[in-house]
Scaffold this motif. Structure first.
Motif, PDB file in Angstrom:
ATOM      1  N   HIS A   1      -0.214   8.762  -6.447  1.00 50.58           N
ATOM      2  CA  HIS A   1      -0.965   7.210  -7.085  1.00 50.58           C
ATOM      3  C   HIS A   1      -2.290   7.408  -7.197  1.00 50.58           C
ATOM      4  O   HIS A   1      -2.427   7.578  -5.877  1.00 50.58           O
ATOM      5  CB  HIS A   1      -0.110   6.335  -5.795  1.00 50.58           C
ATOM      6  CG  HIS A   1       1.387   6.389  -5.612  1.00 50.58           C
ATOM      7  ND1 HIS A   1       1.555   6.972  -4.348  1.00 50.58           N
ATOM      8  CD2 HIS A   1       2.013   6.385  -5.825  1.00 50.58           C
ATOM      9  CE1 HIS A   1       3.020   6.238  -4.810  1.00 50.58           C
ATOM     10  NE2 HIS A   1       3.912   6.702  -5.141  1.00 50.58           N
ATOM     11  N   VAL A   2      -2.416   7.417  -7.990  1.00 50.81           N
ATOM     12  CA  VAL A   2      -3.869   6.770  -8.625  1.00 50.81           C
ATOM     13  C   VAL A   2      -4.414   5.526  -8.963  1.00 50.81           C
ATOM     14  O   VAL A   2      -3.209   5.242  -9.890  1.00 50.81           O
ATOM     15  CB  VAL A   2      -4.740   8.006  -9.342  1.00 50.81           C
ATOM     16  CG1 VAL A   2      -4.506   9.455  -8.867  1.00 50.81           C
ATOM     17  CG2 VAL A   2      -3.410   8.306 -10.461  1.00 50.81           C
ATOM     18  N   PRO A   3      -5.931   4.982  -9.149  1.00 50.59           N
ATOM     19  CA  PRO A   3      -5.250   3.615  -9.531  1.00 50.59           C
ATOM     20  C   PRO A   3      -5.637   4.233 -11.541  1.00 50.59           C
ATOM     21  O   PRO A   3      -4.857   2.979 -12.568  1.00 50.59           O
ATOM     22  CB  PRO A   3      -6.924   3.675  -9.375  1.00 50.59           C
ATOM     23  CG  PRO A   3      -7.630   4.460  -7.996  1.00 50.59           C
ATOM     24  CD  PRO A   3      -6.819   5.597  -8.094  1.00 50.59           C
ATOM     25  N   ASP A   4      -5.472   5.138 -11.786  1.00 49.56           N
ATOM     26  CA  ASP A   4      -6.110   5.084 -13.794  1.00 49.56           C
ATOM     27  C   ASP A   4      -5.868   6.890 -13.696  1.00 49.56           C
ATOM     28  O   ASP A   4      -5.542   7.229 -13.277  1.00 49.56           O
ATOM     29  CB  ASP A   4      -6.989   4.803 -14.221  1.00 49.56           C
ATOM     30  CG  ASP A   4      -6.958   3.532 -13.934  1.00 49.56           C
ATOM     31  OD1 ASP A   4      -6.759   2.370 -14.615  1.00 49.56           O
ATOM     32  OD2 ASP A   4      -7.997   2.668 -12.822  1.00 49.56           O
TER      33      ASP A   4
ATOM     34  N   TYR B   1       0.321   4.643 -17.820  1.00 51.47           N
ATOM     35  CA  TYR B   1       1.016   4.299 -16.651  1.00 51.47           C
ATOM     36  C   TYR B   1       1.441   5.397 -16.149  1.00 51.47           C
ATOM     37  O   TYR B   1       1.335   5.987 -14.954  1.00 51.47           O
ATOM     38  CB  TYR B   1       1.835   3.833 -17.142  1.00 51.47           C
ATOM     39  CG  TYR B   1       1.680   1.945 -17.327  1.00 51.47           C
ATOM     40  CD1 TYR B   1       1.191   1.038 -16.449  1.00 51.47           C
ATOM     41  CD2 TYR B   1       1.690   1.476 -18.423  1.00 51.47           C
ATOM     42  CE1 TYR B   1       0.242  -0.668 -16.112  1.00 51.47           C
ATOM     43  CE2 TYR B   1       0.467   0.353 -18.909  1.00 51.47           C
ATOM     44  CZ  TYR B   1       0.383  -0.487 -17.679  1.00 51.47           C
ATOM     45  OH  TYR B   1      -0.142  -1.928 -18.264  1.00 51.47           O
TER      46      TYR B   1
ATOM     47  N   ARG C   1      -2.411   1.183 -22.203  1.00 48.93           N
ATOM     48  CA  ARG C   1      -2.130   2.037 -20.640  1.00 48.93           C
ATOM     49  C   ARG C   1      -1.239   3.227 -21.155  1.00 48.93           C
ATOM     50  O   ARG C   1      -0.231   2.897 -20.701  1.00 48.93           O
ATOM     51  CB  ARG C   1      -2.958   1.349 -19.643  1.00 48.93           C
ATOM     52  CG  ARG C   1      -2.836   1.799 -18.821  1.00 48.93           C
ATOM     53  CD  ARG C   1      -2.815   0.724 -17.974  1.00 48.93           C
ATOM     54  NE  ARG C   1      -3.284   1.901 -16.224  1.00 48.93           N
ATOM     55  CZ  ARG C   1      -3.865   0.736 -14.950  1.00 48.93           C
ATOM     56  NH1 ARG C   1      -2.847  -0.629 -14.569  1.00 48.93           N
ATOM     57  NH2 ARG C   1      -4.015   1.183 -14.316  1.00 48.93           N
TER      58      ARG C   1
ATOM     59  N   TYR D   1       5.531  -2.103 -10.548  1.00 48.38           N
ATOM     60  CA  TYR D   1       5.827  -0.150 -10.482  1.00 48.38           C
ATOM     61  C   TYR D   1       6.928   0.198 -10.495  1.00 48.38           C
ATOM     62  O   TYR D   1       7.165   1.433 -10.858  1.00 48.38           O
ATOM     63  CB  TYR D   1       5.129  -0.289  -8.738  1.00 48.38           C
ATOM     64  CG  TYR D   1       5.634   1.052  -8.209  1.00 48.38           C
ATOM     65  CD1 TYR D   1       4.306   2.062  -8.571  1.00 48.38           C
ATOM     66  CD2 TYR D   1       6.763   1.237  -7.986  1.00 48.38           C
ATOM     67  CE1 TYR D   1       4.318   3.515  -7.178  1.00 48.38           C
ATOM     68  CE2 TYR D   1       6.699   2.979  -6.555  1.00 48.38           C
ATOM     69  CZ  TYR D   1       5.571   3.848  -6.752  1.00 48.38           C
ATOM     70  OH  TYR D   1       5.644   5.183  -6.571  1.00 48.38           O
TER      71      TYR D   1
ATOM     72  N   ALA E   1      -0.396   5.576 -12.548  1.00 47.14           N
ATOM     73  CA  ALA E   1      -1.694   4.374 -12.755  1.00 47.14           C
ATOM     74  C   ALA E   1      -0.740   2.714 -11.823  1.00 47.14           C
ATOM     75  O   ALA E   1      -0.570   2.114 -12.310  1.00 47.14           O
ATOM     76  CB  ALA E   1      -2.373   4.445 -13.557  1.00 47.14           C
ATOM     77  N   CYS E   2      -2.364   2.954 -10.507  1.00 51.73           N
ATOM     78  CA  CYS E   2      -0.963   1.464  -9.733  1.00 51.73           C
ATOM     79  C   CYS E   2      -2.171   0.695 -10.498  1.00 51.73           C
ATOM     80  O   CYS E   2      -2.119  -0.256  -9.418  1.00 51.73           O
ATOM     81  CB  CYS E   2      -1.095   2.160  -8.448  1.00 51.73           C
ATOM     82  SG  CYS E   2      -0.004   3.936  -8.050  1.00 51.73           S
ATOM     83  N   ARG E   3      -3.349   0.916 -10.109  1.00 50.72           N
ATOM     84  CA  ARG E   3      -4.155  -0.658 -10.623  1.00 50.72           C
ATOM     85  C   ARG E   3      -3.803  -1.643 -10.783  1.00 50.72           C
ATOM     86  O   ARG E   3      -3.372  -1.397 -12.165  1.00 50.72           O
ATOM     87  CB  ARG E   3      -5.611   0.143 -11.333  1.00 50.72           C
ATOM     88  CG  ARG E   3      -6.709  -1.311 -11.176  1.00 50.72           C
ATOM     89  CD  ARG E   3      -7.941  -0.575 -11.888  1.00 50.72           C
ATOM     90  NE  ARG E   3      -7.732  -0.499 -12.915  1.00 50.72           N
ATOM     91  CZ  ARG E   3      -7.466  -0.682 -14.651  1.00 50.72           C
ATOM     92  NH1 ARG E   3      -7.294  -2.243 -14.072  1.00 50.72           N
ATOM     93  NH2 ARG E   3      -7.438   0.036 -15.128  1.00 50.72           N
ATOM     94  N   GLY E   4      -3.349  -3.026  -9.961  1.00 51.65           N
ATOM     95  CA  GLY E   4      -3.034  -3.640 -10.722  1.00 51.65           C
ATOM     96  C   GLY E   4      -1.577  -3.830 -11.275  1.00 51.65           C
ATOM     97  O   GLY E   4      -1.157  -5.119 -11.718  1.00 51.65           O
TER      98      GLY E   4
ATOM     99  N   GLU F   1       0.862  -1.332   0.184  1.00 50.91           N
ATOM    100  CA  GLU F   1       0.388  -0.439   0.063  1.00 50.91           C
ATOM    101  C   GLU F   1       0.680   1.005   0.309  1.00 50.91           C
ATOM    102  O   GLU F   1       2.297   1.211   0.722  1.00 50.91           O
ATOM    103  CB  GLU F   1      -0.893   0.278   1.343  1.00 50.91           C
ATOM    104  CG  GLU F   1      -2.452   1.336   1.196  1.00 50.91           C
ATOM    105  CD  GLU F   1      -2.606   1.192   2.420  1.00 50.91           C
ATOM    106  OE1 GLU F   1      -3.721   1.901   2.692  1.00 50.91           O
ATOM    107  OE2 GLU F   1      -3.157  -0.180   3.281  1.00 50.91           O
TER     108      GLU F   1
END
Length: 277
Positions: A234-237, A262, A260, A207, A198-201, A177
Motif C-alpha cells: 500500500h502506497v499513496p501513489d 491505481y 490515474r 479500494y 495507490a491508496c491516496r484518496g 488504516e
C-alpha cells in the motif's frame, strides 16, 4: 499519447474482443496489448461499491462499459451483446485474506463461458454489507473466503439479482488504516506476485473495486495462477512508468477527471492460461 491514455485505450479494445482473443503475456514478463490496463469501476453514487455503469469524461464508455459493450455467452457459446451481468460480494468486514484468496478462487472456478461474459462486462462487481453465513443456502453462492467474512455470488443478470442480495446495502465509508504490506501465502506454493495499490484518496469502496478488478482480470487474462501467493503493498501513489513493465496494470479516472494508475502487478514466474492454450 500518454502512457495512461494508451493503457486505457488498449484495455477497452481487449474487453470488446473478449477472452478468446485477449493478449497473452510477453515472454519478458510485460503484458501484451490485451492486458495492460483495466477500466473496471469506481465508487457508485454516494460512494457505494458498485463497479458498473458510470460514464467517463469525454463520453467514453463507463467503467464497466455495460451499455456499450455488454456481452454474454448463450447456450451455444456465442456472445450476446445485450446481456449484462455482475458478480456480487457479500462482506461482513474487510478481511484482506478473505478478499484476495476468495477472489482468486472464485475467478479460477468460472467456466470459460462465465469467464468470457464477465470479462466482456468489465468484471462488473458489487460489494454489499451482510453476513455470508446467512446466504450459504443460496444456490448463487459460489465461493466463501477462508475466514467466512466474504462470499461471492454470480455472475448473475444485472436486472435479476438473487433475492437475498436485494435487502443488502452497498459498502460505503472511509478506508481504514492499512499496513504498508501484507503477505498472503495461504496454502499456495510457488513464486508470489506483488500488487502495489495507490491508496491516496480511496474510500473503502474504491479500494475494494480496484483490488478486486486487478485480481480477477489478472487471473482471467493469464497473468497469474489462482493459487499464486500474493503480497499487497500500500502506497499513496504509483509512478506511471511502472505500468509498462508490469504483468497487469489498472488505470481509471480519478475524482479530478484525470487518468490515474491505481494498481500494478508484478509476478515471479509466468504460467500458461486458458487464453494461451
Amino acid at each position: 499519447m500518454s502512457v495512461l491514455d494508451r493503457l486505457f485505450a488498449e484495455r477497452a479494445a481487449s474487453v470488446r474482443s473478449g477472452l478468446s482473443t485477449a493478449g497473452a503475456p510477453d515472454p519478458g514478463g510485460a503484458a501484451g496489448p490485451g492486458g495492460l490496463a483495466s477500466l473496471g469501476g469506481v465508487a457508485g453514487p454516494g460512494g457505494a461499491a458498485d463497479s458498473g455503469g458510470l460514464a467517463g469524461p469525454g463520453g467514453l464508455a463507463g467503467p464497466d462499459g455495460a451499455a456499450a459493450l455488454g456481452g454474454a455467452a448463450d447456450s451455444g457459446g456465442v456472445a450476446d451483446p445485450g446481456r449484462q451481468v455482475t458478480v456480487m460480494v457479500v462482506m461482513r468486514r474487510l478481511d484482506l485474506g478473505d478478499l484476495v484468496q476468495g477472489a482468486l478462487e472464485f475467478t479460477g472456478g468460472l467456466s470459460p463461458e462465465e469467464a468470457d461474459i464477465w470479462y466482456r462486462n468489465w468484471t462488473r462487481t458489487r460489494f454489499l454489507l451482510g453476513n455470508p453465513h446467512n446466504l450459504l443456502g443460496s444456490a448463487a453462492v459460489r465461493t466463501v473466503g477462508p475466514g467466512g467474512h466474504l462470499a461471492w455470488l454470480g455472475p448473475v443478470d444485472v436486472a435479476r439479482p438473487p433475492g437475498p442480495s436485494r435487502l443488502l446495502k452497498p459498502v460505503t465509508g472511509r478506508l481504514p488504516e492499512l499496513p504498508p504490506s501484507v503477505h498472503l501465502p495461504g496454502g499456495r506454493r510457488g513464486a508470489p506476485c506483488e500488487i502495489r495499490i495507490a491508496c491516496r484518496g480511496l474510500t473503502t469502496a474504491g479500494y475494494l473495486i480496484h483490488l478486486h478488478h486487478t485480481l480477477a482480470e489478472a487471473v482471467l487474462l493469464g497473468r497469474i495462477d489462482p493459487r499464486t501467493p500474493v503480497r499487497l503493498v500500500h502506497v499513496p501513489d504509483l509512478d506511471d512508468g511502472s505500468a509498462l513493465s508490469s504483468a497487469y496494470a489498472r488505470v481509471h479516472y480519478g475524482a479530478d477527471g484525470a487518468l490515474r494508475l491505481y494498481t500494478f502487478l508484478s509476478r515471479g514466474e509466468r504460467w500458461t492460461s486458458r487464453t494461451e492454450t
